[in-house]
Design an enzyme around this catalytic site. Structure first.
Site, PDB file in Angstrom:
ATOM      1  N   GLU A   1      -5.015   3.783   6.296  1.00  0.00           N
ATOM      2  CA  GLU A   1      -4.736   3.627   4.875  1.00  0.00           C
ATOM      3  C   GLU A   1      -5.104   4.855   4.043  1.00  0.00           C
ATOM      4  O   GLU A   1      -4.344   5.251   3.168  1.00  0.00           O
ATOM      5  CB  GLU A   1      -5.454   2.383   4.333  1.00  0.00           C
ATOM      6  CG  GLU A   1      -5.091   2.069   2.900  1.00  0.00           C
ATOM      7  CD  GLU A   1      -5.566   0.689   2.475  1.00  0.00           C
ATOM      8  OE1 GLU A   1      -5.954   0.554   1.302  1.00  0.00           O
ATOM      9  OE2 GLU A   1      -5.539  -0.238   3.297  1.00  0.00           O
TER      10      GLU A   1
ATOM     11  N   ARG B   1       0.832  -1.206   0.000  1.00  0.00           N
ATOM     12  CA  ARG B   1       0.000   0.000   0.000  1.00  0.00           C
ATOM     13  C   ARG B   1       0.865   1.255   0.000  1.00  0.00           C
ATOM     14  O   ARG B   1       0.553   2.250   0.653  1.00  0.00           O
ATOM     15  CB  ARG B   1      -0.951   0.018   1.196  1.00  0.00           C
ATOM     16  CG  ARG B   1      -1.872  -1.186   1.282  1.00  0.00           C
ATOM     17  CD  ARG B   1      -2.841  -1.248   0.093  1.00  0.00           C
ATOM     18  NE  ARG B   1      -3.689  -2.422   0.211  1.00  0.00           N
ATOM     19  CZ  ARG B   1      -3.408  -3.624  -0.325  1.00  0.00           C
ATOM     20  NH1 ARG B   1      -2.290  -3.782  -1.014  1.00  0.00           N
ATOM     21  NH2 ARG B   1      -4.230  -4.636  -0.180  1.00  0.00           N
TER      22      ARG B   1
ATOM     23  N   SER C   1     -11.327  -0.060   3.086  1.00  0.00           N
ATOM     24  CA  SER C   1     -10.524  -0.486   4.236  1.00  0.00           C
ATOM     25  C   SER C   1      -9.821   0.732   4.837  1.00  0.00           C
ATOM     26  O   SER C   1      -9.057   1.408   4.148  1.00  0.00           O
ATOM     27  CB  SER C   1      -9.491  -1.528   3.814  1.00  0.00           C
ATOM     28  OG  SER C   1     -10.137  -2.685   3.320  1.00  0.00           O
TER      29      SER C   1
END
Length: 339
Positions: free
Chosen positions: A335, A166, A239
């Site tokens: 995130e 990520r 998420s």
């Protein structure tokens, strides 16, 4: 100049959390020249520039005192084709999931595991988005971006992007590069990634013995639809936390205390823990504080039930982080990008 610039524009419809925030200036870029013109206009006005894709990985905690430039470029073309390997290029403003479906309809496989991810093509490399065993880096063939420091349009190969979990160069050097278009290496031959149990189970339940890439796409889309709320119905940014990666010793200690711990071994000997499992075990699933809450079906997703502010959602996230650190000794990392 064809670029239209608005003043004091609401961004509620441009972020999937549906948080109300206003942009000092707002414009939509439909060409490379629009991007160049927007940067020039921002310089003339002495305001910074914030680039916006699909707004699906964003938490706005305040009004944005900048020129918000939404990438709205469109276009898809095949740039290389050797019969099996195909390099396909998409403009940054192309919506991600329709682009995935377009590739599948062309008979090109590789993106099926990344179906139904919200956002745009241009935003995908920034986070190195991934799902069900596939990340952008696995299908990446290059991208073209505008370097705001030099003013040059430059191409990046896989190594130059410095992809991580990520993560990427573009995330670490936020604001320097504006991604204009991205290229993907796909195949006409089929090499499916069916590593994740839920995907295999869905295919078995539907009696699909020899799945096609489109079958995998349908499976992934169905699973995501069951687990993740539709942002058009309930505001969310997908998420909200990364799955933490911990040393083997930490994972072993936690497994002794929690035999049902969900942990995936990594190639470097570390383990990736399921953040959603940790949050659910701590009792946060379904929690609501005002209009900010944790989704009742997926503990990894924070939601806006109507009028939550970005600040309220971020405060909830921080409460969860502190609790998980106290209970499990594990640090959760947010995130989405925070403004």
């Amino acid at each position: 100049m064809s670029l239209s610039i608005e003043t004091d524009r609401s961004l509620k419809s441009f972020n999937s959390l549906a948080v109300e925030a206003r942009a000092l200036r707002f414009a939509e870029a439909r060409s490379d020249q629009d991007v160049i013109d927007a940067l020039a206009e921002a310089h003339r006005l002495s305001v910074p520039v914030r680039v916006l894709g699909g707004g699906s990985n964003l938490v706005l905690t305040r009004n944005v005192d900048a020129l918000v430039l939404r990438m709205a470029t469109r276009g898809v073309q095949i740039v290389e084709d050797d019969g099996d390997q195909v390099v396909i290029e998409a403009e940054a403003g192309e919506p991600w999931h329709p682009f995935v479906l377009h590739c599948l309809e062309l008979g090109l496989s590789g993106l099926e595991n990344l179906s139904l991810i919200p956002g745009t093509v241009g935003a995908a490399p920034i986070q190195n988005v991934g799902a069900y065993g596939v990340e952008i880096k696995d299908v990446f063939a290059g991208l073209t971006a505008l370097d705001r420091v030099t003013g040059n349009i430059v191409d990046f190969d896989l190594q130059a992007c410095e992809f991580g979990y990520r993560d990427s160069l573009f995330k670490r050097q936020a604001g320097r590069y504006i991604i204009l278009r991205v290229r993907f290496l796909l195949h006409r031959s089929v090499n499916l990634r069916l590593d994740y149990g839920p995907v295999r189970q869905w295919l078995q339940q539907h009696d699909i013995q020899s799945p096609s890439p489109m079958d995998v796409s349908r499976a992934v889309s169905a699973i995501r639809s069951e687990k993740l709320p539709d942002p058009r119905v309930l505001g969310n940014a997908g998420s909200f936390f990364k799955n933490p990666i911990v040393p083997q010793s930490v994972a072993a200690t936690l497994c002794e205390r929690y035999p049902d711990l969900v942990a995936y071994p990594q190639t470097d000997g570390k383990f990736k823990l399921a953040a959603g499992w940790l949050i659910e075990q701590a009792g946060w699933k379904g929690y609501r504080k005002g209009d900010a809450g944790v989704h009742k079906l997926q503990a990894l997703v924070l939601v806006n039930y109507g009028n939550a502010t970005g600040k309220q959602i971020l405060e909830l996230a921080q409460e969860i982080q502190e609790d998980i650190a106290k209970r499990f000794g594990v640090q959760l990392e947010v995130e989405p990008n925070i403004i």
